[in-house]
Design a protein around this motif. Structure first.
Motif, PDB file in Angstrom:
ATOM      1  N   ALA A 231       0.859  -1.178   0.000  1.00 36.17           N
ATOM      2  CA  ALA A 231       0.000   0.000   0.000  1.00 36.17           C
ATOM      3  C   ALA A 231       0.900   1.233   0.000  1.00 36.17           C
ATOM      4  N   LEU A 232       0.685   2.111  -0.944  1.00 37.87           N
ATOM      5  CA  LEU A 232       1.511   3.312  -1.082  1.00 37.87           C
ATOM      6  C   LEU A 232       1.206   4.303   0.033  1.00 37.87           C
ATOM      7  N   VAL A 233       2.266   4.815   0.677  1.00 38.52           N
ATOM      8  CA  VAL A 233       2.126   5.841   1.702  1.00 38.52           C
ATOM      9  C   VAL A 233       1.967   7.176   0.980  1.00 38.52           C
ATOM     10  N   SER A 234       0.960   7.975   1.385  1.00 37.49           N
ATOM     11  CA  SER A 234       0.593   9.204   0.665  1.00 37.49           C
ATOM     12  C   SER A 234       1.780  10.123   0.404  1.00 37.49           C
ATOM     13  N   ASP A 235       2.449  10.580   1.445  1.00 39.51           N
ATOM     14  CA  ASP A 235       3.573  11.490   1.268  1.00 39.51           C
ATOM     15  C   ASP A 235       4.870  10.824   1.681  1.00 39.51           C
ATOM     16  N   GLY A 236       5.023   9.584   1.293  1.00 40.79           N
ATOM     17  CA  GLY A 236       6.184   8.815   1.729  1.00 40.79           C
ATOM     18  C   GLY A 236       7.283   8.709   0.702  1.00 40.79           C
ATOM     19  N   ASN A 237       7.243   9.544  -0.358  1.00 39.42           N
ATOM     20  CA  ASN A 237       8.281   9.521  -1.377  1.00 39.42           C
ATOM     21  C   ASN A 237       8.480   8.122  -1.951  1.00 39.42           C
TER      22      ASN A 237
ATOM     23  N   ALA B 197      -5.533  -6.599   0.530  1.00 36.31           N
ATOM     24  CA  ALA B 197      -5.327  -5.415  -0.300  1.00 36.31           C
ATOM     25  C   ALA B 197      -6.379  -4.340  -0.052  1.00 36.31           C
ATOM     26  N   GLY B 198      -7.635  -4.728   0.202  1.00 37.27           N
ATOM     27  CA  GLY B 198      -8.667  -3.714   0.336  1.00 37.27           C
ATOM     28  C   GLY B 198      -9.378  -3.672   1.664  1.00 37.27           C
ATOM     29  N   THR B 199      -9.083  -4.608   2.577  1.00 37.64           N
ATOM     30  CA  THR B 199      -9.817  -4.670   3.842  1.00 37.64           C
ATOM     31  C   THR B 199      -8.881  -4.931   5.001  1.00 37.64           C
ATOM     32  N   VAL B 200      -9.143  -4.230   6.100  1.00 33.64           N
ATOM     33  CA  VAL B 200      -8.436  -4.455   7.354  1.00 33.64           C
ATOM     34  C   VAL B 200      -9.483  -4.893   8.367  1.00 33.64           C
ATOM     35  N   THR B 201      -9.269  -6.061   8.981  1.00 31.68           N
ATOM     36  CA  THR B 201     -10.204  -6.572   9.978  1.00 31.68           C
ATOM     37  C   THR B 201      -9.512  -6.606  11.330  1.00 31.68           C
ATOM     38  N   VAL B 202     -10.039  -5.831  12.277  1.00 40.13           N
ATOM     39  CA  VAL B 202      -9.473  -5.737  13.617  1.00 40.13           C
ATOM     40  C   VAL B 202     -10.367  -6.524  14.564  1.00 40.13           C
ATOM     41  N   THR B 203      -9.768  -7.426  15.330  1.00 41.20           N
ATOM     42  CA  THR B 203     -10.483  -8.133  16.387  1.00 41.20           C
ATOM     43  C   THR B 203      -9.962  -7.584  17.707  1.00 41.20           C
TER      44      THR B 203
END
Length: 187
Positions: free
Chosen positions: A101-107, A139-145
């Motif tokens: 996953a690309l970091v927004s302002d992470g160069n 890639a599109g989902t994060v599941t937190v338990t």
């Protein structure tokens, strides 16, 4: 006197992490087959130089196979080999999937799914009322338990905290939270 190269201060973006191609395992198989072929050729060379006794393996294999005449079986085998070659070519030329996953302002910095999960778990653990948290990320989902003290508002607070933590990503994944009281066990 020291000289500073202006090019050294330019930001160089990293290449995105990619998966292996579908044909990456073929290289290992071909290496083993080539090593075996080299062994056979070395054996036959030593036989022809009279270093080893006996008959060479290539001639023995050809004699055992007998005469191959053109026919339907040869055409079918030839077609299957051509189809296999075409599939390997398509697999080798297909673009590889992006893993991170690309970091927004992470160069040009990327986080792998395991790192996204760690970031989400850390954010969830900082929420009041959360005893422990574990995360799975795709890639599109994060599941937190989250194991909580039992407050009903904790799930929403965890979701907000995780979304805030993942806001650094160019494409924010969907966040799902499963909250359960600390003394409950998942079945």
């Amino acid at each position: 006197m020291s000289h500073v190269d202006d090019r050294a201060t330019d930001v160089v973006e990293a290449l995105p992490p990619r998966t292996r191609t579908a044909t990456a395992w073929i290289g290992l198989v071909l290496a083993v087959l080539l090593a075996a072929l080299g062994l056979v050729l070395a054996h036959d060379a030593l036989v022809h130089l009279d270093v080893l006794g006996g008959r060479d393996w290539i001639t023995s294999a050809a004699d055992a196979a007998g005469t191959v005449t053109p026919g339907p079986a040869v055409a079918v085998v030839g077609g299957l080999v051509a189809l296999l070659g075409l599939l390997l070519l398509v697999g080798a030329l297909r673009p590889r999937r992006r893993r991170g996953a690309l970091v927004s302002d992470g160069n040009g910095q990327y986080l792998l799914p395991v790192d996204v999960a760690r970031l989400a778990s850390a954010a969830a653990r900082r929420v009041d009322g959360v005893l422990d948290a574990s995360t799975t990320a795709t890639a599109g989902t994060v599941t937190v338990t989250a194991r909580t003290t039992g407050s009903g508002a904790t799930a929403a607070a965890v979701q907000d905290a995780v979304r805030d933590a993942l806001a650094v990503l160019e494409r924010t994944p969907r966040v799902r939270v499963r909250a359960r009281a600390g003394d409950e066990r998942e079945s």
